[in-house]
Write an enzyme that holds these catalytic residues in place. Structure first.
Site, PDB file in Angstrom:
ATOM      1  N   ALA A  31       7.644 -30.937   6.192  1.00 26.19           N
ATOM      2  CA  ALA A  31       8.854 -31.714   7.289  1.00 26.19           C
ATOM      3  C   ALA A  31       8.194 -32.269   8.761  1.00 26.19           C
ATOM      4  O   ALA A  31       9.182 -32.863   9.408  1.00 26.19           O
ATOM      5  CB  ALA A  31       9.491 -30.150   8.156  1.00 26.19           C
ATOM      6  N   TYR A  72       2.305 -38.526 -11.357  1.00 30.92           N
ATOM      7  CA  TYR A  72       3.344 -38.656 -10.673  1.00 30.92           C
ATOM      8  C   TYR A  72       4.672 -38.575 -11.418  1.00 30.92           C
ATOM      9  O   TYR A  72       5.366 -37.071 -10.653  1.00 30.92           O
ATOM     10  CB  TYR A  72       3.609 -39.142  -9.643  1.00 30.92           C
ATOM     11  CG  TYR A  72       4.667 -39.808  -9.060  1.00 30.92           C
ATOM     12  CD1 TYR A  72       4.507 -38.993  -7.520  1.00 30.92           C
ATOM     13  CD2 TYR A  72       5.374 -40.418  -9.070  1.00 30.92           C
ATOM     14  CE1 TYR A  72       5.732 -38.888  -6.674  1.00 30.92           C
ATOM     15  CE2 TYR A  72       6.409 -40.622  -7.527  1.00 30.92           C
ATOM     16  CZ  TYR A  72       6.583 -39.925  -7.099  1.00 30.92           C
ATOM     17  OH  TYR A  72       7.347 -39.472  -6.025  1.00 30.92           O
TER      18      TYR A  72
END
Length: 311
Positions: free
Chosen positions: A22, A176
C-alpha cells in the site's frame, strides 16, 4: 467503452480493507481511493518507514483518512503469519482483501523459506495470507471480496510444476508470467471452491492494471544493474503507460462495483487492454483450466504449510 471512475465507487463507511503493497504505486493509489470513500484501510507494507511516508501523503489529500499501518513481508511466511494473527486480534471484520503487492522480472533470488522470489511473493505469500485471513472474510456479515491482482503478461505464463522455483532454468520474464498466471488460477479456483461450499457472500475476483506507470518497472533493471533496461522502462512509462491512478481503477472496481461477480476478471477496456477505464476482461484459457488450478492449490498448501479452510 467503460466510463467508470473512482467517483462511481459506493460509499465504504464502516468497511475494513486490507491492501498489500500500500505504500507505493497501485497500492498507494487504491488505498487513497478506498480512504476517500470512507473505508478503514489496513496498509500492509514491507517497509514501515515507507508506509509512514505514504500515510502522511494520503492524509495530505484525504485529511479524514482512516488508516492503520502493519508490517507484512510476503517473502517471509513467518511475517505473513504474524500479520494475520495481529489483524485477527485487532479487527473484528474484513470486507475486502486486495492481494496487490508484487515484484517483476528480477534476477533469481529466494525468499526466507527458499522459494523463487517472484513465485514466492506474487503467489505463495498471497495464497498463505488469503488462507489465514479467510475466516474473518467469511464471517464478516454481508458481501465480502478477495481481489487478486494479476497482469496481462499472465498470457505468456506456463505452469512448470517440475521446476516451479526456476532452479534448473530461470528466465526473469517467464518466472514473472508464471507468477501472474498463478494469481488467476488461484482467484478462479477459489471461486469454484466457494461455489462448491455453498458460500455465496464471498467473491473472488481477478484484476489487472494494464500498463501503468509505477516503480515496479524499475525494480528488475535496478536489481540486475541494467542501465539499458532502466531507460527503456522509463521511456515506455512516459510514452505508453497510463497513470498509476488509472491503473488502480480495476482494483477499486473489482473490490466495490455491484456489477462484478465472483470468478470474473477486471481490467482496462481501452487499447489492447493496456489503458482505459475498467470493465470485465477475458483471461486466456490456461488461467481457466480447473485441473491446473487444483494442482497449483494443492502444491501451494503443501509449500506454505497452510490449509485453506472454507467451512
Amino acid at each position: 467503452m467503460s466510463d467508470w471512475t473512482a467517483a462511481d465507487a459506493p460509499d465504504l463507511s464502516g468497511k475494513t480493507v486490507v491492501v498489500t503493497g500500500a505504500n507505493s504505486g497501485l497500492g498507494f493509489e487504491a488505498t487513497r481511493m478506498f480512504a476517500e470513500k470512507g473505508a478503514h484501510v489496513v496498509m500492509a507494507c514491507r517497509s514501515l518507514d515507507r508506509g509512514e511516508d505514504a500515510m502522511a501523503d494520503i492524509r495530505d489529500s484525504v485529511p479524514a483518512a482512516s488508516l492503520t499501518l502493519s508490517e507484512l513481508d510476503l517473502a517471509d511466511l513467518d511475517s505473513v503469519r504474524r500479520f494475520a494473527d495481529e489483524f485477527a486480534a485487532e479487527h473484528g471484520s474484513l470486507h475486502v482483501l486486495c492481494n496487490n503487492a508484487g515484484v517483476m522480472a528480477i534476477p533469481r533470488r529466494e525468499t526466507a523459506q527458499g522459494f523463487e522470489t517472484q513465485f514466492g511473493v506474487n503467489h505463495l505469500g498471497h495464497f498463505a495470507l488469503s488462507a489465514r485471513l479467510f475466516p474473518t472474510l467469511r464471517d464478516t456479515p454481508g458481501e465480502t471480496r478477495l481481489v487478486t491482482m494479476s497482469s496481462g503478461l499472465h498470457e505468456r505464463g506456463r505452469m512448470d510444476f517440475d521446476d516451479l522455483q526456476g532452479e534448473r532454468d530461470y528466465d526473469e520474464w517467464d518466472a514473472y508470467a508464471q507468477s501472474k498466471l498463478s494469481n488467476l488460477l488461484f482467484a478462479f479456483e477459489l471461486d469454484r471452491r466457494l461455489t462448491a461450499a455453498g458460500i455465496d457472500d464471498v467473491l473472488s475476483v481477478g484484476a489487472h492494471p494494464g500498463y501503468a506507470a509505477t516503480n515496479l518497472q524499475f525494480r528488475g533493471p535496478e536489481a540486475s544493474g541494467s542501465t539499458l533496461r532502466y531507460w527503456m522502462s522509463k521511456l515506455g512509462n512516459a510514452i505508453f503507460a497510463q497513470s498509476a491512478e488509472m491503473g488502480a481503477l480495476p482494483l477499486l472496481y473489482a473490490a466495490t462495483s455491484p456489477a462484478v461477480e465472483s470468478g470474473e476478471y477486471v481490467g482496462p477496456q481501452g487499447l489492447f487492454g493496456m489503458r482505459g477505464n475498467p470493465g470485465i476482461a477475458e483471461p486466456n484459457d490456461r488461467a481457466r483450466d480447473p485441473e491446473t488450478a487444483a494442482r497449483l492449490w494443492d502444491v501451494s498448501e503443501e509449500l506454505t504449510d497452510t490449509r485453506f479452510r472454507l467451512a
